[in-house]
Design a protein around this motif. Structure first.
Motif, PDB file in Angstrom:
ATOM      1  N   TRP A  61      54.850  93.940  -8.228  1.00  0.00           N
ATOM      2  CA  TRP A  61      56.023  94.253  -9.049  1.00  0.00           C
ATOM      3  C   TRP A  61      57.106  94.829  -8.154  1.00  0.00           C
ATOM      4  N   TYR A  62      58.285  94.260  -8.281  1.00  0.00           N
ATOM      5  CA  TYR A  62      59.462  94.772  -7.578  1.00  0.00           C
ATOM      6  C   TYR A  62      60.329  95.442  -8.629  1.00  0.00           C
ATOM      7  N   CYS A  63      60.590  96.717  -8.433  1.00  0.00           N
ATOM      8  CA  CYS A  63      61.350  97.494  -9.414  1.00  0.00           C
ATOM      9  C   CYS A  63      62.701  97.875  -8.818  1.00  0.00           C
ATOM     10  N   ASP A  64      63.752  97.520  -9.520  1.00  0.00           N
ATOM     11  CA  ASP A  64      65.113  97.873  -9.116  1.00  0.00           C
ATOM     12  C   ASP A  64      65.568  99.073  -9.928  1.00  0.00           C
ATOM     13  N   ILE A  65      66.178 100.021  -9.250  1.00  0.00           N
ATOM     14  CA  ILE A  65      66.818 101.123  -9.964  1.00  0.00           C
ATOM     15  C   ILE A  65      68.241 100.665 -10.246  1.00  0.00           C
ATOM     16  N   THR A  66      68.594 100.672 -11.531  1.00  0.00           N
ATOM     17  CA  THR A  66      69.866 100.111 -11.992  1.00  0.00           C
ATOM     18  C   THR A  66      70.444 100.977 -13.101  1.00  0.00           C
ATOM     19  N   ARG A  67      71.685 100.762 -13.393  1.00  0.00           N
ATOM     20  CA  ARG A  67      72.216 101.304 -14.645  1.00  0.00           C
ATOM     21  C   ARG A  67      71.582 100.506 -15.781  1.00  0.00           C
ATOM     22  N   PRO A  68      71.578 101.026 -16.997  1.00  0.00           N
ATOM     23  CA  PRO A  68      71.054 100.247 -18.127  1.00  0.00           C
ATOM     24  C   PRO A  68      71.750  98.882 -18.209  1.00  0.00           C
TER      25      PRO A  68
END
Length: 163
Positions: A81-88
């Motif tokens: 799993w690749y998780c990006d931290i993003t705005r909603p």
């Protein structure tokens, strides 16, 4: 219900990448899409390779500061799993396909298929981005989201989060 939409990843105010994805579901809070690896070539991180033929099952939230992408080979083997931290995420209706717009905040998390390799990525890029100076609240939310995802991953809860 629509069948496809365009995922638009924005970074520092510019479109970083845009690609077509099949819509899997939208419950009003979370949007799920399926898309092939969007780049024409291999991206080798050292601990995982993304390559043509890989399939991404992507989960975006309208109320959370991250996106989680399940990465599989073309024949279905889970890579992780690749998780990006993003705005909603924001879903915009257009004259063409709808656009799922996501602003990348430079922080990422990788979780291997067996869950033994959980690693924070790009913290140096995040520090260099100046977000903490320009938008301290967004920087706080981004770091809190990374901490939350890391905790969930280390507790083996990513599958439950996506289920």
């Amino acid at each position: 219900m629509r069948k496809f939409l365009d995922v638009v990843l924005v970074k520092a105010g510019r479109t970083k990448i845009r690609y077509r994805a099949g819509l899997l579901g939208d419950d009003g809070t979370r949007i799920g899409v399926r898309a092939p690896w969007a780049a024409p070539d291999v991206r080798d991180f050292g601990f995982v390779r993304f390559e043509p033929g890989d399939v991404f099952i992507e989960h975006y939230w309208r109320d959370r500061w991250y996106a989680v992408k399940e990465v599989r080979t073309g024949d279905g083997e889970l890579k992780g799993w690749y998780c990006d931290i993003t705005r909603p995420a924001v879903l915009r209706e257009t004259d063409g396909p709808a656009e799922l717009v996501v602003e990348d905040l430079d922080l990422d998390l990788w979780v291997s298929a067996d869950g033994t390799d959980v690693r924070r990525l790009d913290e140096d890029e995040f520090a260099d981005s100046g977000l903490a100076r320009r938008d301290p609240e967004a920087a706080r939310q981004a770091l809190a989201a990374l901490d939350e995802l890391e905790r969930i991953a280390k507790e083996g809860g990513l599958a439950e989060l996506l289920g």
